[in-house]
Write an enzyme that holds these catalytic residues in place. Structure first.
Site, PDB file in Angstrom:
ATOM      1  N   LYS A 113       0.833  -1.210   0.000  1.00 32.64           N
ATOM      2  CA  LYS A 113       0.000   0.000   0.000  1.00 32.64           C
ATOM      3  C   LYS A 113       0.861   1.252   0.000  1.00 32.64           C
ATOM      4  CE  LYS A 113      -4.558  -1.010   1.750  1.00 32.64           C
ATOM      5  NZ  LYS A 113      -5.567  -0.738   2.755  1.00 32.64           N
ATOM      6  N   LYS A 194     -10.258  -4.532 -12.054  1.00 32.64           N
ATOM      7  CA  LYS A 194     -11.089  -4.896 -10.905  1.00 32.64           C
ATOM      8  C   LYS A 194     -11.930  -3.678 -10.478  1.00 32.64           C
ATOM      9  CE  LYS A 194     -10.551  -6.276  -6.171  1.00 32.64           C
ATOM     10  NZ  LYS A 194      -9.804  -6.135  -4.984  1.00 32.64           N
ATOM     11  N   LYS A 197     -13.042   1.704  -6.091  1.00 31.76           N
ATOM     12  CA  LYS A 197     -13.250   3.170  -6.068  1.00 31.76           C
ATOM     13  C   LYS A 197     -11.971   3.909  -6.476  1.00 31.76           C
ATOM     14  CE  LYS A 197     -12.721   3.096  -1.075  1.00 31.76           C
ATOM     15  NZ  LYS A 197     -12.659   1.652  -0.970  1.00 31.76           N
TER      16      LYS A 197
END
Ligand code: SF4
Length: 326
Positions: A113, A194, A197
């Protein structure tokens, strides 16, 4: 004793079709068989969104409306907001005392991340420690089962390691939570990646019928099928992948056959996918409309859920404090 299921969702955006098919449908199925605690993880949302918190409350309310409209039943499941149960923070602190930092640094999503969420400062203590907060979320309710996809197994393993450490250092008061492996269907977004958001490619539960149909029209297809007369390959087409999640088997079979022979065109094929999605979302839209006319209903559900959750959470904190002799 019934089996207790524990799960949460981060309010970092409005819910989309991928969230419905991948998680919410599963939550709804599980409430028929287990004692379920489902929470909106607003403190977790802070771990990656601490700089702009302006929309978190809006997303929390939207999520509750979607949960209830989709079929989560507050009489069967305990629905609550994490930040209204401060015991999550207390257990997070207690568990952080026994969690070695290298366990957190080797968490695969920590580095991933940090690299992928560009423009965010993820060098915070809160972000490094979010798996400890996850462990607290589960152990606070002595959750037996945690629904997870394969990619989330390392997180649950960390919770299990923290549990074993607590139990062996003090007293064996926490059950080791087990994974309830959930097959997460592949739900592509309008750009073929995929549905997420962060990619701005979502079909949201709060979209109108017109918005859903307009979004489907822009969805990417088999790139080799340029003209209506070209034969297509549904195996490489995101619209077909979407059909497999939302359409009846007869429609899936038809598209699979007629795309390859160019009997069906992409416009008609997308219309069939829109019809299936609209059919799936219509009851949710109707329920949402009813809920929006009862402004106190959502708050009542949360108050009742929070009271139930806090009663369990307080007992666990008392037990953990006793075990730690503090
Ligand atoms: S007909 Fe359907 S499955 Fe075939 S390429 Fe077009 S959109 Fe994709």
């Amino acid at each position: 004793m019934p089996t207790r299921v524990l799960s949460g969702m981060q309010p970092s955006g409005v819910l989309h079709l991928g969230n419905l098919l991948g998680a919410l449908d599963n939550f709804i199925r599980l409430q028929a068989e287990h004692e379920c605690f489902y929470f909106i993880a607003d403190w977790h949302a802070l771990s990656t969104n601490f700089e702009d918190t302006s929309k978190i409350r809006f997303y929390v309310r939207e999520m509750l409306l979607d949960w209830l409209a989709a079929g989560l039943d507050p009489d069967r499941s305990t629905l609550f907001i994490q930040s209204r149960v401060p015991e999550h923070a207390v257990l997070h602190l207690l568990l952080s005392m026994i969690t070695p930092v290298p366990w957190l640094e080797r968490n695969p999503t920590y580095k991933e991340k940090q690299e992928n969420l560009e423009g965010r400062d993820l060098s915070t203590f809160g972000f490094l420690g979010y798996p400890v907060l996850q462990a607290a979320d589960i152990l606070l309710y002595k959750g037996d089962l945690v629904p997870v996809g394969v990619d989330q197994l390392p997180h649950l393993e960390l919770t299990r390691e923290i549990t074993r450490r607590f139990n062996s250092l003090y007293k064996p008061i926490f059950p080791e939570p087990q994974a309830l492996l959930t097959e997460i269907p592949k739900v592509p977004g309008t750009d073929g990646r995929k549905m997420s958001k962060s990619y701005h490619n979502t079909i949201n539960l709060s979209d109108s019928e017109a918005q859903v149909r307009a979004k489907l029209k822009t969805m990417v297809t088999d790139p080799a099928r340029v003209r209506r007369t070209d034969k297509g390959n549904p195996d490489v087409c995101p619209v077909f992948t979407l059909h497999k999640s939302v359409s009846p088997q007869a429609v899936i079979d038809r598209v699979n056959r007629e795309c390859r022979t160019a009997e069906i065109g992409c416009i008609d094929c997308k219309k069939l996918a829109s019809d299936a999605i609209v059919g799936r979302l219509t009851p949710i839209w109707e329920n949402r409309r009813k809920l929006e006319q009862q402004p106190d209903r959502v708050e009542d559900v949360i108050e009742a859920g929070t009271a139930r959750a806090r009663a369990v959470a307080r007992e666990t904190i008392a037990e953990a404090s006793e075990a730690m002799q503090i």
